[in-house]
Design a protein around this motif. Structure first.
Motif, PDB file in Angstrom:
ATOM      1  N   VAL A  48       0.992  -1.138   0.126  1.00  0.00           N
ATOM      2  CA  VAL A  48      -0.013   0.040  -0.217  1.00  0.00           C
ATOM      3  C   VAL A  48       0.847   1.085  -0.007  1.00  0.00           C
ATOM      4  CG1 VAL A  48      -1.558   1.240   1.304  1.00  0.00           C
ATOM      5  CG2 VAL A  48      -2.091  -1.029   1.119  1.00  0.00           C
ATOM      6  N   LEU A  49       2.048   1.302   0.537  1.00  0.00           N
ATOM      7  CA  LEU A  49       2.813   2.450   0.764  1.00  0.00           C
ATOM      8  C   LEU A  49       3.443   2.758  -0.410  1.00  0.00           C
ATOM      9  CD1 LEU A  49       4.710   1.847   4.217  1.00  0.00           C
ATOM     10  CD2 LEU A  49       2.580   3.222   3.892  1.00  0.00           C
ATOM     11  N   THR A  50       3.394   2.097  -1.443  1.00  0.00           N
ATOM     12  CA  THR A  50       4.019   2.293  -2.782  1.00  0.00           C
ATOM     13  C   THR A  50       2.864   2.792  -3.784  1.00  0.00           C
ATOM     14  OG1 THR A  50       3.215   0.157  -3.874  1.00  0.00           O
ATOM     15  CG2 THR A  50       5.375   0.088  -2.684  1.00  0.00           C
ATOM     16  N   LEU A  51       1.632   2.991  -3.173  1.00  0.00           N
ATOM     17  CA  LEU A  51       0.495   3.809  -3.839  1.00  0.00           C
ATOM     18  C   LEU A  51       0.569   5.263  -3.660  1.00  0.00           C
ATOM     19  CD1 LEU A  51      -2.115   0.898  -3.224  1.00  0.00           C
ATOM     20  CD2 LEU A  51      -0.663   1.236  -5.276  1.00  0.00           C
ATOM     21  N   PRO A  52      -0.287   6.078  -4.389  1.00  0.00           N
ATOM     22  CA  PRO A  52      -0.432   7.458  -4.059  1.00  0.00           C
ATOM     23  C   PRO A  52      -0.992   7.716  -2.711  1.00  0.00           C
ATOM     24  CG  PRO A  52      -1.225   6.732  -6.552  1.00  0.00           C
ATOM     25  CD  PRO A  52      -1.058   5.665  -5.554  1.00  0.00           C
ATOM     26  N   VAL A  55      -4.696   7.164  -1.975  1.00  0.00           N
ATOM     27  CA  VAL A  55      -5.094   5.977  -2.066  1.00  0.00           C
ATOM     28  C   VAL A  55      -4.712   5.182  -0.527  1.00  0.00           C
ATOM     29  CG1 VAL A  55      -4.962   3.416  -2.847  1.00  0.00           C
ATOM     30  CG2 VAL A  55      -4.966   5.493  -4.466  1.00  0.00           C
ATOM     31  N   ILE A  56      -3.726   5.731  -0.030  1.00  0.00           N
ATOM     32  CA  ILE A  56      -3.215   5.240   1.168  1.00  0.00           C
ATOM     33  C   ILE A  56      -4.281   5.644   2.324  1.00  0.00           C
ATOM     34  CG2 ILE A  56      -1.280   5.319   2.921  1.00  0.00           C
ATOM     35  CD1 ILE A  56       0.660   5.769   0.576  1.00  0.00           C
ATOM     36  N   ALA A  57      -4.634   6.776   2.156  1.00  0.00           N
ATOM     37  CA  ALA A  57      -5.438   7.528   3.258  1.00  0.00           C
ATOM     38  C   ALA A  57      -7.077   6.747   3.222  1.00  0.00           C
ATOM     39  CB  ALA A  57      -5.887   8.821   2.954  1.00  0.00           C
ATOM     40  N   VAL A  58      -7.442   6.536   1.815  1.00  0.00           N
ATOM     41  CA  VAL A  58      -8.594   5.669   1.809  1.00  0.00           C
ATOM     42  C   VAL A  58      -8.458   4.412   2.417  1.00  0.00           C
ATOM     43  CG1 VAL A  58     -10.267   4.631   0.294  1.00  0.00           C
ATOM     44  CG2 VAL A  58      -9.460   7.048  -0.136  1.00  0.00           C
ATOM     45  N   LEU A  59      -7.397   3.645   2.261  1.00  0.00           N
ATOM     46  CA  LEU A  59      -7.236   2.256   2.865  1.00  0.00           C
ATOM     47  C   LEU A  59      -6.984   2.553   4.370  1.00  0.00           C
ATOM     48  CD1 LEU A  59      -4.930   0.589  -0.032  1.00  0.00           C
ATOM     49  CD2 LEU A  59      -7.427   0.215   0.525  1.00  0.00           C
ATOM     50  N   LEU A  60      -6.450   3.478   4.733  1.00  0.00           N
ATOM     51  CA  LEU A  60      -6.221   3.695   6.225  1.00  0.00           C
ATOM     52  C   LEU A  60      -7.916   3.741   6.825  1.00  0.00           C
ATOM     53  CD1 LEU A  60      -4.226   4.181   8.477  1.00  0.00           C
ATOM     54  CD2 LEU A  60      -4.169   6.429   8.126  1.00  0.00           C
ATOM     55  N   VAL A  61      -8.499   4.604   6.255  1.00  0.00           N
ATOM     56  CA  VAL A  61     -10.063   4.805   6.895  1.00  0.00           C
ATOM     57  C   VAL A  61     -10.760   3.480   6.597  1.00  0.00           C
ATOM     58  CG1 VAL A  61     -11.958   5.974   6.511  1.00  0.00           C
ATOM     59  CG2 VAL A  61     -10.030   7.084   6.400  1.00  0.00           C
ATOM     60  N   LEU A  62     -10.499   2.808   5.648  1.00  0.00           N
ATOM     61  CA  LEU A  62     -11.037   1.549   5.309  1.00  0.00           C
ATOM     62  C   LEU A  62     -10.879   0.610   6.636  1.00  0.00           C
ATOM     63  CD1 LEU A  62     -13.218  -0.192   3.602  1.00  0.00           C
ATOM     64  CD2 LEU A  62     -11.383  -0.904   2.187  1.00  0.00           C
ATOM     65  N   GLN A  63      -9.416   0.658   6.816  1.00  0.00           N
ATOM     66  CA  GLN A  63      -9.145  -0.522   7.919  1.00  0.00           C
ATOM     67  C   GLN A  63      -9.500  -0.030   9.325  1.00  0.00           C
ATOM     68  OE1 GLN A  63      -4.815  -2.018   8.510  1.00  0.00           O
ATOM     69  NE2 GLN A  63      -4.992  -0.423   9.984  1.00  0.00           N
ATOM     70  N   TRP A 127       3.515  13.230   4.231  1.00  0.00           N
ATOM     71  CA  TRP A 127       3.863  11.968   3.483  1.00  0.00           C
ATOM     72  C   TRP A 127       4.569  12.374   2.148  1.00  0.00           C
ATOM     73  CZ3 TRP A 127       4.560   6.939   4.025  1.00  0.00           C
ATOM     74  CH2 TRP A 127       4.947   6.072   2.921  1.00  0.00           C
ATOM     75  N   ARG A 128       5.640  11.742   1.883  1.00  0.00           N
ATOM     76  CA  ARG A 128       6.319  11.894   0.687  1.00  0.00           C
ATOM     77  C   ARG A 128       6.480  10.478  -0.065  1.00  0.00           C
ATOM     78  NH1 ARG A 128       4.868  16.095   1.895  1.00  0.00           N
ATOM     79  NH2 ARG A 128       6.390  18.012   2.625  1.00  0.00           N
ATOM     80  N   PRO A 129       6.490  10.386  -1.263  1.00  0.00           N
ATOM     81  CA  PRO A 129       6.377   9.526  -1.894  1.00  0.00           C
ATOM     82  C   PRO A 129       7.617   8.809  -1.827  1.00  0.00           C
ATOM     83  CG  PRO A 129       5.574  11.006  -3.481  1.00  0.00           C
ATOM     84  CD  PRO A 129       5.925  11.769  -2.325  1.00  0.00           C
ATOM     85  N   LEU A 130       7.505   7.254  -1.974  1.00  0.00           N
ATOM     86  CA  LEU A 130       8.871   6.496  -2.160  1.00  0.00           C
ATOM     87  C   LEU A 130       9.828   6.829  -3.256  1.00  0.00           C
ATOM     88  CD1 LEU A 130       7.189   3.094  -0.398  1.00  0.00           C
ATOM     89  CD2 LEU A 130       8.774   4.827   0.525  1.00  0.00           C
ATOM     90  N   ALA A 131      11.381   6.695  -2.951  1.00  0.00           N
ATOM     91  CA  ALA A 131      11.948   6.968  -4.151  1.00  0.00           C
ATOM     92  C   ALA A 131      12.110   5.506  -4.896  1.00  0.00           C
ATOM     93  CB  ALA A 131      13.357   7.264  -3.675  1.00  0.00           C
ATOM     94  N   ASP A 132      12.244   4.442  -4.157  1.00  0.00           N
ATOM     95  CA  ASP A 132      12.449   3.083  -4.830  1.00  0.00           C
ATOM     96  C   ASP A 132      11.162   2.346  -4.373  1.00  0.00           C
ATOM     97  OD1 ASP A 132      13.155   0.823  -5.924  1.00  0.00           O
ATOM     98  OD2 ASP A 132      15.097   0.920  -5.217  1.00  0.00           O
ATOM     99  N   ILE A 135      11.673  -2.226  -5.094  1.00  0.00           N
ATOM    100  CA  ILE A 135      12.141  -3.190  -4.073  1.00  0.00           C
ATOM    101  C   ILE A 135      11.111  -3.470  -3.034  1.00  0.00           C
ATOM    102  CG2 ILE A 135      13.827  -3.669  -2.280  1.00  0.00           C
ATOM    103  CD1 ILE A 135      15.037  -3.709  -4.982  1.00  0.00           C
ATOM    104  N   LEU A 136      10.391  -2.444  -2.724  1.00  0.00           N
ATOM    105  CA  LEU A 136       9.371  -2.880  -1.589  1.00  0.00           C
ATOM    106  C   LEU A 136       8.197  -3.666  -2.185  1.00  0.00           C
ATOM    107  CD1 LEU A 136       8.783  -2.306   1.179  1.00  0.00           C
ATOM    108  CD2 LEU A 136       7.521  -0.363   0.591  1.00  0.00           C
ATOM    109  N   ARG A 137       7.861  -3.369  -3.358  1.00  0.00           N
ATOM    110  CA  ARG A 137       6.841  -4.124  -3.965  1.00  0.00           C
ATOM    111  C   ARG A 137       7.240  -5.872  -4.123  1.00  0.00           C
ATOM    112  NH1 ARG A 137       4.801  -0.046  -8.690  1.00  0.00           N
ATOM    113  NH2 ARG A 137       3.485   1.204  -7.343  1.00  0.00           N
ATOM    114  N   LEU A 138       8.378  -5.879  -4.312  1.00  0.00           N
ATOM    115  CA  LEU A 138       9.102  -7.192  -4.790  1.00  0.00           C
ATOM    116  C   LEU A 138       9.011  -7.985  -3.348  1.00  0.00           C
ATOM    117  CD1 LEU A 138      10.041  -8.715  -7.189  1.00  0.00           C
ATOM    118  CD2 LEU A 138      12.357  -8.159  -6.544  1.00  0.00           C
ATOM    119  N   VAL A 139       9.655  -7.273  -2.201  1.00  0.00           N
ATOM    120  CA  VAL A 139       9.928  -7.867  -0.919  1.00  0.00           C
ATOM    121  C   VAL A 139       8.626  -8.352  -0.481  1.00  0.00           C
ATOM    122  CG1 VAL A 139      10.683  -7.090   1.585  1.00  0.00           C
ATOM    123  CG2 VAL A 139      12.150  -6.806  -0.465  1.00  0.00           C
TER     124      VAL A 139
END
Length: 491
Positions: A48-52, A55-63, A127-132, A135-139
């Motif tokens: 989720v943290l690799t998303l805009p 989207v992160i905020a919406v999923l946080l509220v949904l959780q 929040w600032r977008p991830l640079a890479d 790798i996180l999506r793979l891991v």
């Protein structure tokens, strides 16, 4: 690296929240479920943290909403909440929330909402977008995909078994339980077959003390909301029923589990007791044509010359009774939507006293008919708004238990008015829908009063036996009438 500390902390907090929730709900079943729930949340939120940011905020509220739902659910029920139950019973949940909203604001809920609020502020402000992201999506993606594929290999197209769902959810975590449910096949027809088979099983013989009861002209079957035996037995709470116990059949009921709730009326009417995993949704799920495959109580008494009516002070949409009650064969059904009562309403619709007055009017308007009245009460439903208005036995109730006892006192006074004004040829079969949770003693009450032929008896039985006693009384009378008819025809 320093700019990523906040992201790492946020990531870890979301995983810990899921683990803490699992521990709070099912920690007594071991630590494996807590660990797996936390690990699954860690992998999920890593993706989720690799998303805009939006989207992160919406999923946080949904959780947060899901966690809130589970906390409220488990404050009332022990069994896990299935996705199937969510999808079929969301209307009931919304109606419960509207009528009893203080029950939604518990201390654990407040802590969870506060934590979510802090997380949202961080996401929206800092929040600032991830640079890479790769790798996180793979891991995170590969292990999560492995978990899903392994579950799919194990359960795909296998028949859904609620017992397995409960075991998996409690011991391996809610994510694992919901994976299992999504990947298996919910076979509603099998559930329906089990219900119908259970409803059609032979009724065991009546216990000796009830064999002498003969059904009168007026049969009142009353389902009282959350009626604890401890509440009935406590001095000053239900003085009328306590006095009447000296000439009534009084049973202590051992419940099958804490908060055996809702659709007890379905059990009483159908005689089926094997569907507890879907008791919330059974009126919704069971097709109307399937009601013809067993003989509900209204159709049984119709064969004996009775007219029948169903009364509920709250909405016909609650537990979706609007479909099931007519299919049971009632001649008339009354709900909040069509009850011609002019009195003020409480949080859960019309108060019991006003509902009982209407029942008496209906009964007296058909003096030449034998009548069955099936009544579902609401005034002792949490948050006990009737108890806040009632001033006995606690003039200024200080806590939920005292509010509950005041509500029972109001129900008791309402029952007194009903029983004293009903015709002499009346039988009252009064039972509890479920226990309140306000007493550590989980027994509920069955109270049978034969106004024409009073008799004192005290017994103990199981919750699942209560429908059998009611159907046994009716079937015993039907058999006696049949024998009488045969003897009369031989002359």
């Amino acid at each position: 690296m320093k700019q990523d500390y906040g992201k790492i902390i946020f990531w870890l907090v979301t995983a810990v929240e899921a683990a803490l929730l699992q521990h709070a709900l099912f920690g007594s079943y071991g630590c494996i479920g807590v660990i797996l729930a936390g690990m699954t949340a860690l992998l999920f939120w890593g993706l989720v943290l690799t998303l805009p940011r939006g989207v992160i905020a919406v999923l946080l509220v949904l959780q947060a909403l899901i966690f809130w739902l589970l906390l409220v659910w488990h404050s009332h029920f022990e069994d896990p909440l299935s996705l199937q139950l969510m999808s079929t019973s969301y209307q009931e949940g919304l109606q419960f929330a509207a009528a009893s909203w203080p029950a939604l604001l518990t201390f654990p809920v407040a802590v969870m909402l506060a934590a979510t609020g802090v997380q949202l502020i961080y996401i929206l402000k800092f929040w600032r977008p991830l640079a890479d992201k790769f790798i996180l999506r793979l891991v995170c993606g590969i292990p999560l995909l492995f978990i899903i594929l392994t579950a799919a290999k194990s359960f795909y197209k296998e028949g859904f078994v609620y017992t397995d769902f409960k075991f998996i959810t409690r011991t391996a975590g809610y994510p694992s339980g919901w994976f299992y449910e999504l990947l298996t096949d919910f076979q509603s027809s099998r559930l329906f077959d089990e219900i119908i088979k259970n409803a059609n099983r032979p009724t065991p013989p009546l216990p000796p003390e009830l064999k002498q009861i003969r059904l009168p002209e007026h049969l009142f079957v009353i389902q009282v909301e959350s009626l604890d035996y401890a509440g009935f037995a406590k001095p000053g709470v239900m003085p009328f029923l306590q006095r009447l116990a000296a000439e009534s059949y009084v049973y202590e009921i051992r419940p099958k589990r804490r908060h055996q709730s809702a659709n007890s009326d379905f059990m009483m009417l159908s005689k089926a007791t094997n569907f507890e995993q879907y008791y919330f949704a059974i009126y919704t799920l069971l097709p109307p044509e399937d009601y013809e495959k067993f003989v509900p109580l209204p159709r049984k008494v119709r064969e004996m010359g009775y007219q029948s009516a169903f009364y509920h002070g709250f909405s016909k949409r609650f537990y979706q009774r609007e479909k099931g009650i007519p299919a049971m064969g009632f001649d008339r059904s009354w709900f909040w939507e069509n009850l011609p009562i002019k009195a003020a309403e409480g949080a859960w619709g019309f108060d019991d006293g006003d509902l009982f007055d209407f029942v008496l009017e209906e009964d007296s308007s058909r003096p030449e008919e034998k009548q069955l009245h099936m009544i579902v009460t609401v005034s002792s439903h949490e948050n006990y708004d009737a108890g806040a208005r009632q001033k006995q036995p606690h003039r200024q109730p200080k806590n939920r238990k005292e509010l509950y006892e005041n509500a029972l006192n109001y129900v008791d006074a309402s029952l007194q008015r009903l029983i004293e004004n009903a015709p002499q040829s009346s039988l009252f079969f009064i039972y509890s829908d479920h226990q309140s949770g306000e007493n550590t003693d989980t027994r509920t009450l069955l109270f049978i009063y034969d106004k024409q032929h009073p008799r004192a008896f005290h017994g103990i039985t199981d919750f699942a036996d209560v429908p059998l006693l009611l159907h046994g009384l009716v079937e015993n009378q039907s058999t006696s009438q049949g024998k009488t008819s045969q003897r009369s025809g031989s002359f």
